[in-house]
Design a protein around this motif. Structure first.
Motif, PDB file in Angstrom:
ATOM      1  N   GLY A 156     -30.301  52.270  72.368  1.00 21.92           N
ATOM      2  CA  GLY A 156     -29.983  53.850  72.264  1.00 21.92           C
ATOM      3  C   GLY A 156     -28.561  53.983  71.692  1.00 21.92           C
ATOM      4  N   ALA A 157     -27.595  54.885  72.169  1.00 22.17           N
ATOM      5  CA  ALA A 157     -26.354  55.137  72.030  1.00 22.17           C
ATOM      6  C   ALA A 157     -25.456  54.133  72.293  1.00 22.17           C
ATOM      7  N   GLU A 158     -25.932  53.354  73.403  1.00 24.22           N
ATOM      8  CA  GLU A 158     -25.042  52.527  74.165  1.00 24.22           C
ATOM      9  C   GLU A 158     -24.661  51.000  73.563  1.00 24.22           C
ATOM     10  N   VAL A 159     -23.636  50.817  73.059  1.00 24.50           N
ATOM     11  CA  VAL A 159     -23.360  49.562  72.761  1.00 24.50           C
ATOM     12  C   VAL A 159     -23.312  48.466  73.925  1.00 24.50           C
ATOM     13  N   VAL A 160     -24.203  47.483  73.972  1.00 26.88           N
ATOM     14  CA  VAL A 160     -24.354  46.348  75.106  1.00 26.88           C
ATOM     15  C   VAL A 160     -23.589  44.966  74.903  1.00 26.88           C
ATOM     16  N   TRP A 161     -23.268  44.794  73.480  1.00 25.91           N
ATOM     17  CA  TRP A 161     -22.838  43.545  73.134  1.00 25.91           C
ATOM     18  C   TRP A 161     -22.291  43.609  71.614  1.00 25.91           C
ATOM     19  N   GLU A 246     -23.141  29.034  83.487  1.00 24.97           N
ATOM     20  CA  GLU A 246     -24.192  30.135  83.894  1.00 24.97           C
ATOM     21  C   GLU A 246     -24.097  30.167  85.481  1.00 24.97           C
ATOM     22  N   GLY A 247     -24.157  31.381  85.677  1.00 29.72           N
ATOM     23  CA  GLY A 247     -24.018  31.839  87.289  1.00 29.72           C
ATOM     24  C   GLY A 247     -22.479  31.898  87.911  1.00 29.72           C
ATOM     25  N   ARG A 248     -21.677  31.741  87.103  1.00 28.31           N
ATOM     26  CA  ARG A 248     -20.193  31.906  87.467  1.00 28.31           C
ATOM     27  C   ARG A 248     -19.445  32.739  86.423  1.00 28.31           C
ATOM     28  N   LEU A 249     -20.235  33.857  85.656  1.00 31.13           N
ATOM     29  CA  LEU A 249     -19.692  34.456  84.813  1.00 31.13           C
ATOM     30  C   LEU A 249     -19.923  35.806  85.188  1.00 31.13           C
ATOM     31  N   PRO A 250     -18.996  36.644  84.901  1.00 33.34           N
ATOM     32  CA  PRO A 250     -19.236  38.141  85.490  1.00 33.34           C
ATOM     33  C   PRO A 250     -20.219  38.936  84.653  1.00 33.34           C
ATOM     34  N   GLU A 251     -20.586  40.114  84.801  1.00 33.24           N
ATOM     35  CA  GLU A 251     -21.611  40.806  84.149  1.00 33.24           C
ATOM     36  C   GLU A 251     -21.251  41.165  82.836  1.00 33.24           C
ATOM     37  N   ALA A 252     -19.912  41.701  82.873  1.00 30.42           N
ATOM     38  CA  ALA A 252     -19.450  41.906  81.709  1.00 30.42           C
ATOM     39  C   ALA A 252     -17.901  41.340  81.260  1.00 30.42           C
ATOM     40  N   TYR A 253     -17.592  40.790  80.109  1.00 23.41           N
ATOM     41  CA  TYR A 253     -16.400  39.921  79.660  1.00 23.41           C
ATOM     42  C   TYR A 253     -16.433  39.861  78.124  1.00 23.41           C
ATOM     43  N   LEU A 295     -11.806  33.259  78.533  1.00 25.39           N
ATOM     44  CA  LEU A 295     -12.453  34.054  79.131  1.00 25.39           C
ATOM     45  C   LEU A 295     -11.641  35.314  79.655  1.00 25.39           C
ATOM     46  N   GLY A 296     -12.182  36.516  79.423  1.00 23.49           N
ATOM     47  CA  GLY A 296     -11.121  37.862  79.885  1.00 23.49           C
ATOM     48  C   GLY A 296     -11.874  38.919  80.133  1.00 23.49           C
ATOM     49  N   PRO A 297     -11.363  39.872  80.532  1.00 20.01           N
ATOM     50  CA  PRO A 297     -12.078  41.143  80.755  1.00 20.01           C
ATOM     51  C   PRO A 297     -12.495  41.840  79.351  1.00 20.01           C
ATOM     52  N   VAL A 298     -13.432  42.866  79.583  1.00 18.91           N
ATOM     53  CA  VAL A 298     -14.015  43.213  78.454  1.00 18.91           C
ATOM     54  C   VAL A 298     -13.128  43.953  77.306  1.00 18.91           C
ATOM     55  N   ARG A 299     -13.138  43.448  76.002  1.00 19.59           N
ATOM     56  CA  ARG A 299     -12.253  43.969  75.069  1.00 19.59           C
ATOM     57  C   ARG A 299     -13.072  44.875  74.078  1.00 19.59           C
ATOM     58  N   GLN A 300     -12.218  46.013  73.983  1.00 23.23           N
ATOM     59  CA  GLN A 300     -13.045  47.130  73.079  1.00 23.23           C
ATOM     60  C   GLN A 300     -12.600  46.774  71.431  1.00 23.23           C
ATOM     61  N   GLU A 301     -13.697  46.386  70.696  1.00 24.56           N
ATOM     62  CA  GLU A 301     -13.403  46.524  69.303  1.00 24.56           C
ATOM     63  C   GLU A 301     -13.340  47.334  68.601  1.00 24.56           C
TER      64      GLU A 301
END
Length: 301
Positions: A156-161, A246-253, A295-301
């Motif tokens: 939809g209107a949400e960027v997920v990746w 896998e299994g050690r990564l956060p949901e958003a990063y 690896l780090g927090p979510v970065r807005q492009e």
């Protein structure tokens, strides 16, 4: 800071050309590889990237294809998309963009030198995706010119990746002496694991990714480009590393990778991971890095 919803609106504004479906990657790459892609078009300028991007809406995930990708890259079979899978879905769009008559650089010879992926949330295979690509920031480099291809996947209107791939076109430049001295390379970290990479990885990943560049599958083609043997795809190497985490990564990063040197096929590589922040691959014998990643927090492009 932009949120995924605002980024989704900007994606629609910048996409430019909407296609009815994803193009077939194989014919595009084969045409470029044998020199049939147009070298000059009426809108082509050697110093400017095309302003318009490409967009395809409602792309459904083929679960059989997803399972094949999981097996090739080492991910567990699941309905959640691996962080690198949308890159594969969007690759035909990127290929179409870079092989177009208004693109300033020839597709053949481009080197994928870096890739940054941001996952904003878990994406399920049942969710249709709107995929968009655009090329930005053509800039000088001490070995030629480089640019970024920005890919987004939206529900939809949400960027997920979002994925940003940096490509280098090697050219003669006046900036001699600007290259780094490989003798200054830091010591390779202690390996966490060692992986045997069979020769078939090049063919298997080409099949599931659509990236049929013959340097990954043909010894003759690899030698033409200066490699003694076929080399693994950089995005396979990144995916294999993330599968190990896998299994050690956060949901958003955000995960940022620099491709340092190719993995020859067949070969053996050493994987190393530091708690929470960095990982990499290096050559067991020479200690030369194949890739380094943060690896780090979510970065807005």
């Amino acid at each position: 800071m932009r949120g995924p919803e605002r980024a989704g609106a900007e994606m629609s504004e910048l996409a430019g050309v909407e296609l009815p479906g994803l193009p077939a990657a194989g014919p595009l790459y084969r045409r470029a590889a044998i020199g049939l892609a147009p070298r000059l078009g009426p809108g082509r300028r050697p110093d400017r990237l095309p302003e318009a991007g490409l967009l395809v809406r409602g792309v459904a995930v083929d679960r059989d294809h997803l399972a094949a990708y999981d097996r090739v890259c080492g991910f567990r079979l699941a309905d959640a998309l691996p962080p690198t899978y949308p890159h594969v879905l969007a690759f035909p769009l990127a290929l179409r963009l870079m092989s177009g008559p208004d693109f300033p650089l020839p597709l053949v010879g481009l080197v994928h030198v870096a890739n940054r992926i941001t996952t904003y949330r878990r994406v399920d295979a049942s969710e249709p995706l709107d995929l968009a690509v655009r090329a930005v920031d053509l800039r000088p480099h001490d070995r030629g010119r480089q640019f970024d291809v920005v890919c987004t996947a939206s529900v939809g209107a949400e960027v997920v990746w979002c994925g940003v791939s940096t490509y280098l076109r090697r050219e003669r430049t006046a900036a001699k002496g600007a290259r780094r001295d490989s003798g200054d390379r830091p010591a390779a970290p202690a390996p966490t694991a060692m992986w045997r990479v069979p020769a078939r990885v090049g063919r298997d990943y080409a099949r599931v990714s659509g990236d049929h560049n013959p340097i990954h599958t043909s010894r003759i083609a690899a030698r033409l480009f200066g490699f003694p043997r076929p080399i693994a795809h950089g995005m396979w190497s990144k995916a294999r590393c993330l599968a190990a985490l896998e299994g050690r990564l956060p949901e958003a990063y955000t995960v940022d990778v620099a491709f340092k040197s190719p993995v020859s096929l067949p070969g053996t590589v050493a994987f190393s991971a530091a708690p929470g922040r960095t990982f990499g691959l290096h050559d067991l014998a020479t200690r030369r890095p194949h890739l380094t990643a943060t690896l780090g927090p979510v970065r807005q492009e």
